[in-house]
Design a protein around this motif. Sequence first.
Motif, mmCIF file in Angstrom:
data_model
loop_
_atom_site.group_PDB
_atom_site.id
_atom_site.type_symbol
_atom_site.label_atom_id
_atom_site.label_comp_id
_atom_site.label_asym_id
_atom_site.label_seq_id
_atom_site.Cartn_x
_atom_site.Cartn_y
_atom_site.Cartn_z
ATOM 1 N N GLY A 168 0.822 -1.195 0.000
ATOM 2 C CA GLY A 168 0.000 0.000 0.000
ATOM 3 C C GLY A 168 0.857 1.247 0.000
ATOM 4 N N SER A 169 0.214 2.392 0.064
ATOM 5 C CA SER A 169 0.942 3.657 -0.054
ATOM 6 C C SER A 169 1.809 3.973 1.156
ATOM 7 C CB SER A 169 -0.046 4.804 -0.287
ATOM 8 O OG SER A 169 -0.974 4.882 0.773
ATOM 9 N N ASP A 170 1.654 3.230 2.266
ATOM 10 C CA ASP A 170 2.498 3.436 3.441
ATOM 11 C C ASP A 170 3.730 2.540 3.451
ATOM 12 O OD1 ASP A 170 0.830 5.388 4.441
ATOM 13 O OD2 ASP A 170 -0.307 4.009 5.703
ATOM 14 N N GLY A 171 3.897 1.693 2.443
ATOM 15 C CA GLY A 171 5.084 0.850 2.372
ATOM 16 C C GLY A 171 4.820 -0.462 1.674
ATOM 17 N N ASN A 172 5.806 -0.902 0.882
ATOM 18 C CA ASN A 172 5.693 -2.134 0.121
ATOM 19 C C ASN A 172 6.978 -2.941 0.212
ATOM 20 O OD1 ASN A 172 3.072 -1.705 -1.739
ATOM 21 N ND2 ASN A 172 4.177 0.238 -1.558
ATOM 22 N N MET A 193 14.167 -9.804 -1.928
ATOM 23 C CA MET A 193 13.165 -8.828 -1.502
ATOM 24 C C MET A 193 12.920 -7.847 -2.645
ATOM 25 S SD MET A 193 13.174 -6.094 1.690
ATOM 26 C CE MET A 193 13.457 -7.347 2.932
ATOM 27 N N LEU A 194 11.675 -7.751 -3.068
ATOM 28 C CA LEU A 194 11.291 -6.814 -4.109
ATOM 29 C C LEU A 194 10.758 -5.549 -3.438
ATOM 30 C CD1 LEU A 194 10.784 -6.140 -7.082
ATOM 31 C CD2 LEU A 194 8.597 -7.330 -6.910
ATOM 32 N N ASP A 195 11.556 -4.480 -3.510
ATOM 33 C CA ASP A 195 11.273 -3.204 -2.853
ATOM 34 C C ASP A 195 11.356 -3.325 -1.329
ATOM 35 O OD1 ASP A 195 10.963 -1.767 -5.202
ATOM 36 O OD2 ASP A 195 8.803 -2.078 -5.297
ATOM 37 N N ASP A 242 7.447 4.848 -0.889
ATOM 38 C CA ASP A 242 6.750 3.671 -0.367
ATOM 39 C C ASP A 242 7.322 2.365 -0.934
ATOM 40 O OD1 ASP A 242 5.635 4.599 -2.828
ATOM 41 O OD2 ASP A 242 3.855 3.357 -2.518
ATOM 42 N N HIS A 243 8.272 2.490 -1.870
ATOM 43 C CA HIS A 243 8.940 1.314 -2.427
ATOM 44 C C HIS A 243 10.433 1.284 -2.118
ATOM 45 C CE1 HIS A 243 5.541 -0.205 -4.886
ATOM 46 N NE2 HIS A 243 5.149 1.058 -4.766
ATOM 47 N N VAL A 244 11.052 2.445 -1.999
ATOM 48 C CA VAL A 244 12.506 2.480 -1.857
ATOM 49 C C VAL A 244 12.963 3.074 -0.528
ATOM 50 C CG1 VAL A 244 13.018 4.777 -2.819
ATOM 51 C CG2 VAL A 244 14.550 2.863 -3.316
ATOM 52 N N ALA A 259 -3.211 -6.149 -5.020
ATOM 53 C CA ALA A 259 -2.220 -5.477 -4.175
ATOM 54 C C ALA A 259 -2.290 -3.959 -4.313
ATOM 55 C CB ALA A 259 -0.814 -5.962 -4.538
ATOM 56 N N HIS A 260 -1.576 -3.295 -3.406
ATOM 57 C CA HIS A 260 -1.411 -1.835 -3.423
ATOM 58 C C HIS A 260 -2.750 -1.109 -3.392
ATOM 59 C CE1 HIS A 260 0.779 1.855 -3.829
ATOM 60 N NE2 HIS A 260 1.907 1.259 -4.209
#
Length: 259
Positions: A9-13, A29-31, A64-66, A216-217
Amino acid sequence: MKFASLGSGSDGNALLISTVSGATHTTVMLDCGFAVRETERRLERLGVAPTDVTGIVVTHEHQDHVGGVFKFARRHRIPVWLSHGTYSAVRKQCDGVTLHFCRDGDRLVIGDLELFPYTVPHDAREPVQYVASDGRFKLGVLTDAGQSTPHLIKALGDCNALMLECNHDREMLAKSAYPPSLRQRIGGAYGHLSNDATSEILSAVDKSRLEIVIGAHLSQQNNTPELAHEALSRAVDSTSIEIVIACQEEGFDWVKIAG
């Protein structure tokens, strides 16, 4: 081959993809969009130690990905793969981290996993998503894309499992309290996929080997798990293909691809 989400989600992936070959374990681990301690806590929930992570693969530079990638990688001495465009946006964070570069069409070999990056339309510098394989099974991942393209439809074909963005319901987004500029960005050609757009993508891909699809997301303001599930159900036979919806707090537990 199996996979699990730390949160979506927008708070972390962050997504884990793992395989075993003899005595060798590979976990990618992807992101990683969570702070280091939060990432470690979520890994522990899934029975994974930071030292179990073989490498981190990045899709794009949005926080939220990096946000946690380089601190986590530096702390645990984990190599990172990313596109040159993504690197240009995050280069100041990369000191002390072993980097490898990739682009659309490359074949990345990390332990016993192969990952194939493919370009997607998103408002980032060089965003890519990935298809992962252990030589027998394939997992296709698509989040953070504004629209379908023939390229991504082809990339996601013939997978055993798919994890697809169901960011928003178009009607909920249109009526949301978000300012017009943000609504336009999210719903635009380089924003995020709506439930309906993802349903159309799922309808179009080769599903001949598909066992499970993960929604997802999801936006916590502009979508519901029920609406996402309904949209995915329109595109598959839910009696033979399992549908799961990922959440922000828990992601989802390990899913094994059995074939």
